[in-house]
Design a protein around this motif. Structure first.
Motif, short mmCIF file in Angstrom:
data_model
loop_
_atom_site.label_atom_id
_atom_site.label_comp_id
_atom_site.label_asym_id
_atom_site.label_seq_id
_atom_site.Cartn_x
_atom_site.Cartn_y
_atom_site.Cartn_z
N PRO A 88 6.08 2.38 74.90
CA PRO A 88 6.83 1.57 74.27
C PRO A 88 7.61 2.11 73.16
O PRO A 88 8.71 1.67 72.64
CB PRO A 88 5.98 0.51 73.79
CG PRO A 88 4.37 1.09 73.51
CD PRO A 88 4.57 2.08 74.81
N HIS A 89 7.24 3.34 72.72
CA HIS A 89 7.88 3.94 71.47
C HIS A 89 9.08 5.06 71.84
O HIS A 89 9.57 5.64 71.12
CB HIS A 89 6.76 4.75 70.72
CG HIS A 89 6.33 5.74 71.19
ND1 HIS A 89 5.26 5.66 72.56
CD2 HIS A 89 6.30 7.14 71.23
CE1 HIS A 89 4.93 6.97 72.94
NE2 HIS A 89 5.73 7.94 72.22
N LEU A 90 9.24 4.97 73.29
CA LEU A 90 10.12 5.83 73.73
C LEU A 90 11.18 5.15 74.40
O LEU A 90 10.95 3.83 75.01
CB LEU A 90 9.68 6.96 74.41
CG LEU A 90 8.54 7.84 74.08
CD1 LEU A 90 8.12 9.02 75.00
CD2 LEU A 90 9.24 8.71 72.71
N TYR A 131 14.58 0.47 74.83
CA TYR A 131 13.45 0.58 74.73
C TYR A 131 12.77 -0.44 75.95
O TYR A 131 13.37 -1.13 76.31
CB TYR A 131 12.92 0.01 73.18
CG TYR A 131 13.02 1.19 72.40
CD1 TYR A 131 12.36 2.42 72.12
CD2 TYR A 131 14.25 1.06 71.38
CE1 TYR A 131 12.59 3.26 71.21
CE2 TYR A 131 14.55 2.21 70.68
CZ TYR A 131 13.88 3.10 70.39
OH TYR A 131 13.97 4.32 69.53
N PRO A 132 11.55 -0.03 76.19
CA PRO A 132 10.85 -0.86 77.50
C PRO A 132 10.94 -2.35 76.91
O PRO A 132 11.18 -3.03 78.12
CB PRO A 132 9.54 -0.20 77.42
CG PRO A 132 9.69 1.26 77.06
CD PRO A 132 10.68 0.94 76.11
N THR A 133 10.70 -2.65 75.67
CA THR A 133 10.46 -4.08 75.56
C THR A 133 11.92 -4.92 75.53
O THR A 133 12.10 -6.06 75.87
CB THR A 133 10.30 -4.37 74.17
OG1 THR A 133 10.93 -3.45 73.37
CG2 THR A 133 8.70 -4.15 74.01
N PRO B 494 7.70 4.69 65.32
CA PRO B 494 8.89 4.69 65.99
C PRO B 494 9.72 3.45 66.26
O PRO B 494 9.15 2.24 66.23
CB PRO B 494 8.24 5.26 67.43
CG PRO B 494 7.04 5.81 67.15
CD PRO B 494 6.50 5.29 65.83
N ARG B 495 11.04 3.52 66.42
CA ARG B 495 11.76 2.12 66.45
C ARG B 495 11.25 1.23 67.63
O ARG B 495 11.18 0.01 67.38
CB ARG B 495 13.23 2.56 66.69
CG ARG B 495 14.28 1.32 66.35
CD ARG B 495 15.58 1.69 66.36
NE ARG B 495 16.29 0.72 66.79
CZ ARG B 495 17.10 0.08 67.85
NH1 ARG B 495 16.91 1.39 68.71
NH2 ARG B 495 17.37 -0.85 68.18
N GLY B 496 10.96 1.78 68.66
CA GLY B 496 10.18 0.95 69.89
C GLY B 496 9.31 0.04 69.61
O GLY B 496 9.04 -0.99 70.08
N LEU B 497 8.33 0.51 68.78
CA LEU B 497 7.05 0.04 68.16
C LEU B 497 7.45 -1.12 67.30
O LEU B 497 7.02 -2.24 67.33
CB LEU B 497 6.17 0.75 67.70
CG LEU B 497 5.66 1.93 68.66
CD1 LEU B 497 4.30 2.50 67.72
CD2 LEU B 497 4.91 1.26 69.72
N LEU B 499 10.30 -2.68 67.29
CA LEU B 499 11.03 -3.85 68.18
C LEU B 499 10.06 -4.90 68.66
O LEU B 499 10.29 -5.89 68.60
CB LEU B 499 11.71 -3.08 69.35
CG LEU B 499 13.09 -2.40 69.04
CD1 LEU B 499 13.38 -1.77 70.46
CD2 LEU B 499 14.20 -3.53 68.57
N ARG B 500 9.00 -4.35 68.96
CA ARG B 500 7.93 -5.11 69.79
C ARG B 500 7.18 -6.19 68.70
O ARG B 500 7.17 -7.29 68.94
CB ARG B 500 6.69 -4.26 70.24
CG ARG B 500 5.57 -5.36 70.96
CD ARG B 500 4.74 -4.25 71.74
NE ARG B 500 4.14 -3.40 71.26
CZ ARG B 500 3.17 -2.43 71.56
NH1 ARG B 500 2.87 -2.59 72.77
NH2 ARG B 500 2.47 -1.66 70.68
N ARG B 503 9.12 -9.49 68.04
CA ARG B 503 9.33 -10.60 69.06
C ARG B 503 8.06 -11.48 68.85
O ARG B 503 7.08 -11.09 68.26
CB ARG B 503 8.84 -9.94 70.74
CG ARG B 503 10.09 -9.13 70.94
CD ARG B 503 10.28 -8.95 72.44
NE ARG B 503 11.66 -8.54 72.61
CZ ARG B 503 12.28 -8.37 73.86
NH1 ARG B 503 11.39 -8.60 74.86
NH2 ARG B 503 13.57 -8.05 74.02
#
Lengths: 250, 503
Positions: A88-90, A131-133, B494-497, B499-500, B503
């Protein structure tokens, strides 16, 4: 290609795999199927060395799979799991290219491989920055497949790759997967609990029950020459799907 | 242990860096004082005298208690500090059961320490009455109280309870008073003023003696033990700084009880710095001129903030460097992890002052033991959060990384640590905020920081000093540190985390 001989596995004293012998033929799609807890996922995880057998040997391209060479050999295998297993962080791009970058591929080689894979899996290039989400379930599986195929592996292992998708997307992706497997001519091992999917995608089907192989053959072998009453029981339980498949084929 | 050893060496190098070649020519004399005004004044006296004798005096003010000071003196961290003969016999050498002065001197000599002769006053329990009343009733000695059974006595609860307090006083002097009550020390002075009580216990050099115009009754039957003020100094000091020792011993017999009361009153009641109170005395009695340097509030705040930040920064950085690998080990080997976390938990339960005192023989006083203590306290939150963060990674992600063929190190670096980053950072943040708070205790062993004004404020009962220069800046610093880490989260998680989490 992959060969398991006398492989067994026990978890907490409960046997999940009795000694099993299995050979995965090269260039074909083999589907492992059976009810929950039959050991089909365990078998797949043994093939890629995520778990070690209690007894027996797993051979990949003639070599015994050991903890020492597992990391090397895995790079010749692609692996896709149910929810994609994307980090999820990539971003999608970084998920797909993480191993290639570790191996020192140059940017040009990575970029051209991404274009190939994007075409193959029909994943839009501009979606790679997400990102995956931020992706739908179907898109995630496409990215996951791209990641599995990035290093041009000799074999692709898929553990219920479509299991988490809704039926419409699932049937689209089944058709796409079949096209991809056929165009690549790769050795594919796939786990599913859906007999329709197994018949649709698999050249050879391995039916498991309680940690042993009940029958191995084509879908028509299973239907017309069941090795034991369980095979027919299992088929009848999923009959409606098969009927639909029969109608589509005729 | 090895890590701690290296850490110690690094810290010592960092902190001891600015001592130069001048050391040979000008001997350095390190002076200690306890955390109450009289001791600080005596420490300042020693500092002025030592400087005047051509040595370089360093005064470690208001350290946290007899044990801290005596251990530091034994360890060579201090060269000299003011002590009381009763404390030496009854507290420091209590286990030896020494009585005579000769026995005390011998026991101290065995520890490489010399005791000076009395500086001229004794700070012990005493009985005080208003001067006017005492004059009217013709009371000079405690035994005179026997003639006045109608007097009401009010004592601090400590004095009432202690075996060598009221019970002993009553028996020794056969005191007939019936109206005897326990009350708070501050209230006792006021009750004395109002006439609600006629006599109370006090320390014989209390500043209040002057403020309330009290007469200290002579202990004619020798009920209270002698607490003569003396210097304790290292036996090697006369060799290193002979002139400084000569100057210090020059003070023997020169400070009478009223003089000491006056100095205490200057500091406690007139709001003069201890430094100045000491200088005034030296100018008057020994004609020694001293240069006083005093900092403004801004300078003090800046200095304390700098010291405080240095304590937190060094201890936290080293804690991160040590705790991260420990957390990774603990996450990967659960059994080892239990041992690591149990040890960390045990460290956490050691009271901070005890931990600081334990470390004096090894690390001395000042910043090094404080930094090591803060370092130790910081480990648990970081180790625990690192372990939890790593263990909470879904096995599907862990296995995906493995199935890709990433090496162990690459998995840790590229997948596991980034996925655990939020938890790890939360642990570091917790450690940092705890550090800022705990660092105030460093002042007890001379490490400076915002604890310094808090100690001074407690000593002088100065609430403004405690709040404005100690507690509030420390709280502010904790908030700033927290804000800095929240900002850091945007770069490190990290940005992806993130984002989660939206939500």
């Amino acid at each position: 290609m992959i060969e398991l001989s006398g492989v067994s596995k026990t978890y907490d004293g409960i046997s999940v795999l009795s000694p099993v012998d299995l050979e995965i033929p090269i260039g074909k799609t083999t589907v492992l199927i059976g009810p929950s807890g039959c050991g089909k996922s365990t078998l797949l995880r043994l093939m890629i060395g995520l778990i070690r057998p209690d007894s027996g040997v797993v051979r990949f391209e003639g070599m015994d799979l050991t903890p020492e060479n597992a990391t090397q050999l895995r790079r010749k295998m692609g692996y896709v799991i149910q929810d994609g297993g994307l980090f999820p962080h990539l971003t999608a791009h970084d998920n797909v290219t993480i191993m290639a970058r570790q191996l020192g591929w140059d940017a040009g080689r990575i970029a051209s491989r991404l274009v190939e894979l994007g075409d193959l899996t029909r994943f839009p290039v501009d979606g790679l920055g997400r990102y995956p989400t931020q992706l739908s379930g179907g898109q995630r599986q496409r990215v996951s497949l791209m990641r599995a195929l990035m290093l041009e592996p000799d074999v692709v292992l898929l553990d219920e790759p479509l299991g988490a998708l809704d039926p419409m997307i699932r049937s689209d992706l089944q058709a796409e997967l079949r096209d991809i497997f056929r165009s690549l001519k790769k050795t594919v091992v796939m786990v599913t609990h859906d007999l329709g999917e197994a018949g649709f995608l698999g050249d050879s089907i391995v039916l498991l029950r309680e940690g042993r192989i009940v029958q191995q053959g084509t879908i028509s072998d299973l239907i017309h020459h069941p090795a034991e009453p369980f095979v027919t029981q299992f088929i009848n339980a999923q009959r409606s799907l098969l009927t639909a498949l029969g109608d589509a084929n005729s | 242990m090895i890590a701690r050893g290296i850490l110690t060496i690094v810290i010592l190098m960092l902190l001891d860096a600015p001592t130069g070649a001048a050391e040979e020519a000008v001997p350095k004399v390190t002076i200690g004082s306890k955390s109450f005004t009289e001791s600080v004044i005596l420490g300042e006296l020693a500092a002025h005298l030592t400087n005047d004798a051509g040595a370089h005096a360093v005064h470690r003010r208001q350290l946290g208690g007899t044990r801290v000071l005596f251990n530091a003196l034994e360890a060579g961290e201090l060269d000299v500090y003011p002590e009381y003969s009763g404390t030496i016999a009854r507290e420091i050498l209590a286990s030896l059961n020494v009585n005579s002065e000769a026995e005390i001197r011998a026991a101290l000599a065995a520890r490489g320490i010399v005791m000076s002769r009395s500086l001229g006053f004794s700070n012990t329990y005493a009985i005080g009455m208003r001067e006017e009343l005492a004059e009217t009733l013709k009371i000079r000695k405690i035994s005179d109280l026997r003639q006045h059974p109608e007097l009401a006595l009010g004592f601090s609860s400590e004095f009432m309870d202690r075996e060598d307090g009221w019970p002993r006083l009553r028996d020794r002097y056969q005191l007939p008073q019936r109206d005897v009550r326990g009350l708070d020390h501050d209230l006792a002075y006021r009750a004395l003023q109002r006439g609600a009580i006629q006599a109370t216990d006090l320390y014989s050099t209390d500043a209040e003696i002057r403020a309330y115009k009290l007469r200290v009754l002579q202990d004619d039957l020798g009920c209270f033990p002698a607490y003569d003020a003396v210097w304790l100094y290292r036996a090697d000091l006369p060799k290193r700084a002979p002139r400084a020792v000569a100057a210090l011993t020059r003070l023997e017999g020169h400070i009478s009880t009223p003089v000491m009361i006056a100095m205490n009153a200057r500091a406690r009641l007139d709001g003069v710095s201890e430094d100045r109170a000491a200088a005034e005395f030296l100018g008057r009695t020994l004609a020694i001129k001293t240069v006083l340097k005093s900092d403004g509030m801004i300078q003090r705040l800046a200095r304390h903030a700098g010291e405080h930040l240095a304590l937190v920064a060094i201890s936290l950085t080293t804690a991160i460097v040590v705790a991260l690998p420990l957390g990774i080990l603990a996450a990967n080997w659960p059994r080892l992890g239990q041992v690591i976390l149990a040890v960390m938990g045990m460290i956490q339960t050691i009271p901070s002052l005890a931990l600081l005192v334990f470390m004096i023989p090894v690390l001395g006083i000042g910043s090094p033991p404080a930094i090591v203590a803060l370092f130790l306290y910081s480990l648990l939150p970081i180790v625990r959060n690192t372990t939890t963060g790593l263990r909470d990674i879904p096995s599907s992600l862990r296995e995906s990384a493995e199935a890709l063929g990433l090496s162990r190190w690459a998995r840790l670096r590229l997948v596991e640590l980034p996925l655990a980053s939020r938890s790890i950072l939360a642990g570091i943040k917790t450690a940092a905020v705890i550090d800022v708070g705990t660092a105030t205790l460093g002042a007890l062993i001379g490490a400076g920081g915002f604890g310094q004004p808090i100690l001074t404020g407690i000593r002088l009962a100065d609430m403004r000093l405690i709040l404005l220069e100690g507690a509030l800046p420390a709280a502010l610093l904790a908030l700033i540190v927290q804000a800095v880490f929240e900002l850091a989260e945007r770069f490190l998680v990290p940005r992806g985390l993130r984002l989660r989490s939206q939500r």
